[in-house]
Enzyme design. Structure first.
Site, PDB file in Angstrom:
ATOM      1  N   GLU A  51      13.948  -4.099  16.428  1.00 55.34           N
ATOM      2  CA  GLU A  51      14.009  -4.407  14.999  1.00 55.34           C
ATOM      3  C   GLU A  51      14.782  -5.712  14.759  1.00 55.34           C
ATOM      4  OE1 GLU A  51      15.735  -0.972  13.157  1.00 55.34           O
ATOM      5  OE2 GLU A  51      14.205   0.375  13.980  1.00 55.34           O
ATOM      6  N   ARG A  99      14.448   6.703  16.407  1.00 51.78           N
ATOM      7  CA  ARG A  99      14.706   5.416  17.024  1.00 51.78           C
ATOM      8  C   ARG A  99      13.441   4.945  17.741  1.00 51.78           C
ATOM      9  NH1 ARG A  99      18.532   5.040  14.327  1.00 51.78           N
ATOM     10  NH2 ARG A  99      20.741   4.704  14.855  1.00 51.78           N
ATOM     11  N   HIS A 134      12.791   0.405   8.638  1.00 48.17           N
ATOM     12  CA  HIS A 134      13.992   1.222   8.874  1.00 48.17           C
ATOM     13  C   HIS A 134      14.677   1.545   7.555  1.00 48.17           C
ATOM     14  CE1 HIS A 134      17.191   2.376  12.042  1.00 48.17           C
ATOM     15  NE2 HIS A 134      17.253   3.148  10.988  1.00 48.17           N
TER      16      HIS A 134
END
Ligand code: 8YV
Length: 316
Positions: A262, A233, A280
């Site tokens: 994000e 993360r 991601h």
């Protein structure tokens, strides 16, 4: 199709085959397709009994509380840090995840980011695509095999990375909440000391604790020959400190799949040549997302049958 019909909300797309299976069983509402989500929520919010979301996307308390009939939040992922589990439990909402099936993908991507950042694959590709081969010389890269690798968080993903790293003759050490002597890897309880002792530091830890693990001090310990890889993360890393360390060449490079905000990635990171970047993509393979989707379906069905979902994190 359930009778009476059951309404569920999708916060992000799922593979077509999973979407089709959801449609065959439920009234499916795709929140991500609405520029004005409140319009949809005003109409169907009171009927929504299940939400399907991603590990990174989660579900805010504000949105959860617009769904008074909600029974389950089925996460297509393993991270629960974007869902307030305490609030969900207080609402009697069960939360489920999709453990196990995405471990290999995330570990594979971690190795890809290690290779890409140390061997400067992105720079090489850009040079060829820009027609500069023969006119611009790419600096020599960093050898991958045989490096000292530090893993932050020796959970399932961390162990899978370690197994892959061993095949590259890497010396493996780790930091985490507890020592795992059975792993056979070197345990370093102090993250700064671990960073000082390795060439590459890979973040594979859970973000459920909420704290920043990789600080400016950790980055300085990693040093000007060191690389940071993050497949966990973005919030686990002090992102501004990372940008500063990269810009000032206090670390050599980074390979990043996750970011604090994000999909907004700081321009400074996007502009740096020595940073390998991915949007991601940890679990983003068709095979894995289909397996995750099938687990989501099983969790939803169990909940609506009044049974404990197989992958429940919290709940009734
Ligand atoms: C998810 C993730 O797969 O598993 C997690 O927690 O962050 C991702 O890899 C992604 O959010 C899609 O659901």
């Amino acid at each position: 199709m359930h009778n009476p019909p059951i309404d569920i909300l999708l916060t992000q797309p799922v593979p077509e085959a999973i979407d089709a299976e959801l449609v065959s069983r439920y009234n499916v509402h795709r929140l991500y397709q609405y520029e004005q989500p409140q319009q949809l929520l005003a109409e169907v919010g009171p009927r929504i009994r299940g939400v399907v979301t991603g590990g990174a996307k989660g579900l805010s308390n504000a949105l959860m509380d617009q769904l008074p009939a909600l029974e389950i939040i089925a996460i297509s992922g393993i991270g629960t840090d974007a869902v307030d589990l305490h609030h969900a439990a207080g609402r009697g909402v069960q939360v489920t995840t999709t453990p196990g099936v995405l471990t290999a993908d995330v570990a594979d991507l971690a190795m890809g980011l290690i290779i890409s950042s140390l061997r400067r694959l992105g720079e090489g590709e850009r040079l060829v695509r820009d027609g500069l081969w023969g006119t611009v010389n790419l600096p020599l890269a960093r050898k991958v095999s045989g490096i000292e690798l530090g893993i932050v968080g020796l959970g399932e993903v961390g162990k899978a990375i370690a197994r892959r790293a061993a095949a590259f003759d890497m010396a493996i050490a780790y930091n985490g909440r507890r020592e795992q002597p059975e792993s056979g890897y070197r345990y370093e309880p102090d993250l700064v000391a671990l960073a000082r002792s390795v060439d590459v530091l890979v973040v594979a830890a859970s973000a459920d604790g909420g704290q920043v693990l990789v600080t400016a001090e950790v980055l300085d310990a990693l040093g000007p020959q060191g690389y940071l890889i993050n497949v966990a993360r973005g919030k686990l890393v002090d992102e501004q400190a990372l940008v500063d360390a990269l810009r000032e060449q206090r670390i050599a490079g980074a390979g990043l799949d996750v970011f604090v905000d994000e999909p907004n990635v700081p321009p400074a990171l996007r502009d740096l040549n020595q940073v390998a970047l991915q949007p991601h993509r940890g679990s983003a393979t068709l095979q894995t997302r289909l397996e995750m989707g099938r687990m989501v379906l099983n969790n939803l069905e169990a909940c609506f049958r009044g049974e404990a979902p197989p992958n429940r994190v919290t709940g009734r």
